[in-house]
Design a protein around this motif. Structure first.
Motif, PDB file in Angstrom:
ATOM      1  N   MET A 131       5.339   3.553   1.981  1.00 20.10           N
ATOM      2  CA  MET A 131       4.978   2.277   1.389  1.00 20.10           C
ATOM      3  C   MET A 131       5.111   1.192   2.446  1.00 20.10           C
ATOM      4  O   MET A 131       6.146   1.073   3.103  1.00 20.10           O
ATOM      5  CB  MET A 131       5.900   1.936   0.212  1.00 20.10           C
ATOM      6  N   THR A 145      -5.081   4.353   3.081  1.00 24.44           N
ATOM      7  CA  THR A 145      -4.524   3.488   2.057  1.00 24.44           C
ATOM      8  C   THR A 145      -5.657   3.002   1.173  1.00 24.44           C
ATOM      9  O   THR A 145      -6.820   2.961   1.600  1.00 24.44           O
ATOM     10  CB  THR A 145      -3.792   2.282   2.676  1.00 24.44           C
ATOM     11  N   TYR A 159       0.847  -1.188   0.000  1.00 26.63           N
ATOM     12  CA  TYR A 159       0.000   0.000   0.000  1.00 26.63           C
ATOM     13  C   TYR A 159       0.879   1.233   0.000  1.00 26.63           C
ATOM     14  O   TYR A 159       2.049   1.203   0.390  1.00 26.63           O
ATOM     15  CB  TYR A 159      -0.919   0.015   1.229  1.00 26.63           C
ATOM     16  N   SER A 160       0.332   2.320  -0.450  1.00 30.19           N
ATOM     17  CA  SER A 160       0.974   3.615  -0.338  1.00 30.19           C
ATOM     18  C   SER A 160      -0.060   4.586   0.206  1.00 30.19           C
ATOM     19  O   SER A 160      -1.241   4.510  -0.130  1.00 30.19           O
ATOM     20  CB  SER A 160       1.507   4.088  -1.694  1.00 30.19           C
ATOM     21  N   VAL A 219       6.335   9.133   0.079  1.00 30.20           N
ATOM     22  CA  VAL A 219       5.048   8.450   0.232  1.00 30.20           C
ATOM     23  C   VAL A 219       5.293   7.116   0.910  1.00 30.20           C
ATOM     24  O   VAL A 219       5.978   6.251   0.356  1.00 30.20           O
ATOM     25  CB  VAL A 219       4.370   8.253  -1.144  1.00 30.20           C
ATOM     26  N   LEU A 237       7.971   6.500  -3.476  1.00 31.73           N
ATOM     27  CA  LEU A 237       7.713   5.562  -2.393  1.00 31.73           C
ATOM     28  C   LEU A 237       8.892   5.470  -1.437  1.00 31.73           C
ATOM     29  O   LEU A 237      10.053   5.536  -1.834  1.00 31.73           O
ATOM     30  CB  LEU A 237       7.405   4.178  -2.958  1.00 31.73           C
ATOM     31  N   THR A 293       5.068   9.511   7.989  1.00 39.80           N
ATOM     32  CA  THR A 293       4.915   9.893   6.581  1.00 39.80           C
ATOM     33  C   THR A 293       4.667  11.387   6.444  1.00 39.80           C
ATOM     34  O   THR A 293       5.103  12.015   5.474  1.00 39.80           O
ATOM     35  CB  THR A 293       3.784   9.079   5.906  1.00 39.80           C
ATOM     36  N   LEU A 307      -0.718  -0.591  -5.278  1.00 38.51           N
ATOM     37  CA  LEU A 307       0.517  -1.343  -5.479  1.00 38.51           C
ATOM     38  C   LEU A 307       0.210  -2.831  -5.554  1.00 38.51           C
ATOM     39  O   LEU A 307      -0.743  -3.318  -4.954  1.00 38.51           O
ATOM     40  CB  LEU A 307       1.486  -1.081  -4.326  1.00 38.51           C
ATOM     41  N   MET A 342       1.390   6.513  -6.118  1.00 42.04           N
ATOM     42  CA  MET A 342       2.296   5.365  -6.111  1.00 42.04           C
ATOM     43  C   MET A 342       3.684   5.736  -6.617  1.00 42.04           C
ATOM     44  O   MET A 342       4.413   4.924  -7.168  1.00 42.04           O
ATOM     45  CB  MET A 342       1.693   4.229  -6.942  1.00 42.04           C
TER      46      MET A 342
END
Length: 485
Positions: free
Chosen positions: A338, A301, A169-170, A336, A435, A232, A397, A432
């Motif tokens: 991940m 997410t 996931y991002s 971002v 990352l 993040t 992703l 995406m």
């Protein structure tokens, strides 16, 4: 049939032919020749028995009966697996990874053949010796050519592979399209405006709160999720958390950039006043708030899109998602987060048992290939989601960063989309990229510590972000990083 099975069969056939040829050349009596053939057949039978040895494996990640469509599909796939490989007995288990139960199970040798966990746990599990090295079998199956390189890096150590990514996931921002409309945050065509930076996002949240009476933003503070989202956020202010200097790990998240990021969270409460009244919350609370129209947006997410829809019967057409706005660090400093989940294997598992799990995963559609059977599995999965009116269409992703499987997956999802994909276009374009994996050392412990920091600035208007982070850095260094050296 796998290539090595074919090779075995051909080798045995050639061996039998050579024996027969030698017998003919030396004029062996027919009775003895017949005996030779019988012996050769017996050898072949023994090799077949060896190849088809009884294998027993256990796996986690099996859907529960509370998700009837997915459970029925998984049960069907399990039946297909047992029919195709009658020598293998696969036992699904409902045990799920958690920090408290894992270590006793691992230390006593009771781990399932394959178990699931999070990307953040890989380092500690590998260092403790509780994961099998699967490098050779990953290459034998050809997965290394297609697995997403960002994920593969997280799951590797010293050039060896210790896990298969289940999904990644991002982080982006989930938003309620109806609340954006009510607040006037739409263009002439009625499409939601997208905030371009963090300051504008806070202003959007304030507008939603003032125009609709609904909290414009949600930020988690417990269950390790406050610290998770703080990392993040802070990266995009230019902050770092853990650095490796002079052969040692060092905590550095009391920098001016980290302080500025914590001040931003504090401002959401005390300057903009855009958060729900209940400040001790995690994403379980968010799903309820969002699913009942009680919050405008939050870091999220893509795989969480359906929680409010399924659990709280939210209209799926009111859900949208955009990528993280640009932070004070600018485009070049954009990070971002991940993360994801991973399948790892018991260190006690034999190569044959691990291979048996790979065969099971291929039945379930875990493969970089896109033959008709795989596409059928993908279609069945999508249809199971459509049957209960889940959001279908947006894609995030994938373990397969490239290749025919990834292309087929995107094609099937978009062709079966049951929502307006323009509401997710910004995320698909920007969500995406740039990352960055989660912090490498004592990650969950870091998140837990930062939870309390986030809680403090949201509940105490006089809290000093610099002092709080100074204290947290000292505690994290002494209790965790120093013990890793």
């Amino acid at each position: 049939m796998k290539k090595r099975n074919i090779a075995l069969f051909c080798g045995l056939f050639l061996l039998a032919s050579q024996l027969t040829g030698c017998n003919q050349t030396t004029s062996v009596q027919p009775e003895k020749e017949e005996l030779k053939v019988e012996q050769t057949q017996d050898t072949t039978q023994k090799e077949d028995i060896k190849e088809e040895q009884e294998i027993k494996i256990s796996v986690t990640d099996f859907p529960k009966e509370t998700d009837p469509e997915r459970y029925a599909l998984a049960k069907k796939q399990l039946d297909e697996y047992h029919a195709k490989y009658p020598n293998i007995t696969l036992e699904p288990t409902d045990w799920a990874y958690d920090i408290n139960s894992f270590l006793p199970k691992a230390a006593s040798g009771q781990l399932p053949t394959m178990y699931g966990t999070w990307f953040t746990e890989v380092n500690k599990i590998v260092d403790a010796g509780y994961a099998a090295d699967i490098t050779d079998i990953v290459k034998e199956w050809g997965y290394d050519k297609y697995l997403d390189p960002n994920m593969l890096e997280v799951l590797s150590k010293d050039g060896r592979i210790y896990g298969l990514p289940i999904g990644g996931y991002s982080v982006g921002v989930m938003y309620n399209t109806d609340l954006f409309k009510q607040a006037g945050l739409v263009d002439d065509g009625g499409n939601a405006l997208i905030p371009q930076n963090f300051e504008e996002m806070a202003q959007f949240a304030q507008t939603i709160t003032e125009k609709t009476g609904v909290p414009g933003f949600f930020f988690p503070t417990k269950s390790n999720q406050g610290g998770w989202m703080f990392t993040t956020l802070a990266w995009n202010f230019g902050a770092e958390f853990e650095t490796f200097e002079d052969g040692k790990w060092k905590a550095v998240f009391n920098s001016p950039e980290a302080v500025q990021a914590l001040q931003y969270i504090k401002d959401l409460r005390w300057k903009y006043n855009v958060l729900p009244d209940n400040l001790l919350v995690d994403y379980g609370d968010f799903f309820k708030y969002f699913g009942t129209g009680q919050v405008g947006m939050a870091f999220s997410t893509l795989d969480w899109l359906n929680n409010p829809v399924v659990d709280y019967k939210m209209d799926k057409d009111l859900v949208g998602m955009f990528g993280l706005p640009v932070g004070p660090a600018g485009e070049e400093g954009r990070g971002v987060l991940m993360g994801g989940t991973v399948r790892m294997f018991s260190p006690n598992a034999t190569p044959e048992e691990i291979d048996a799990v790979f065969k099971y995963l291929e039945i379930t559609g875990y493969t970089p290939n896109a033959d008709p059977e795989v596409e059928k599995t993908l279609q069945e999965t999508v249809q199971a989601d459509l049957a209960i009116d889940k959001i279908v269409g947006p894609y995030g992703l994938s373990p397969w960063g490239s290749g025919p499987r990834r292309e087929a997956e995107i094609k099937i999802l978009t062709e079966n989309a049951n929502v307006d994909m323009s509401k997710f276009e910004n995320y698909l374009t920007h969500g995406m990229t740039d990352l960055r994996p989660e912090e490498p050392i004592a990650t969950q412990e870091l998140y837990k510590l930062l939870d309390s920091v986030v809680q403090t600035v949201l509940t105490d208007e006089k809290a000093d972000p610099q002092k709080l982070l100074d204290q947290a850095v000292a505690e994290f260094q002494a209790n965790y990083l120093d013990k890793q050296q």
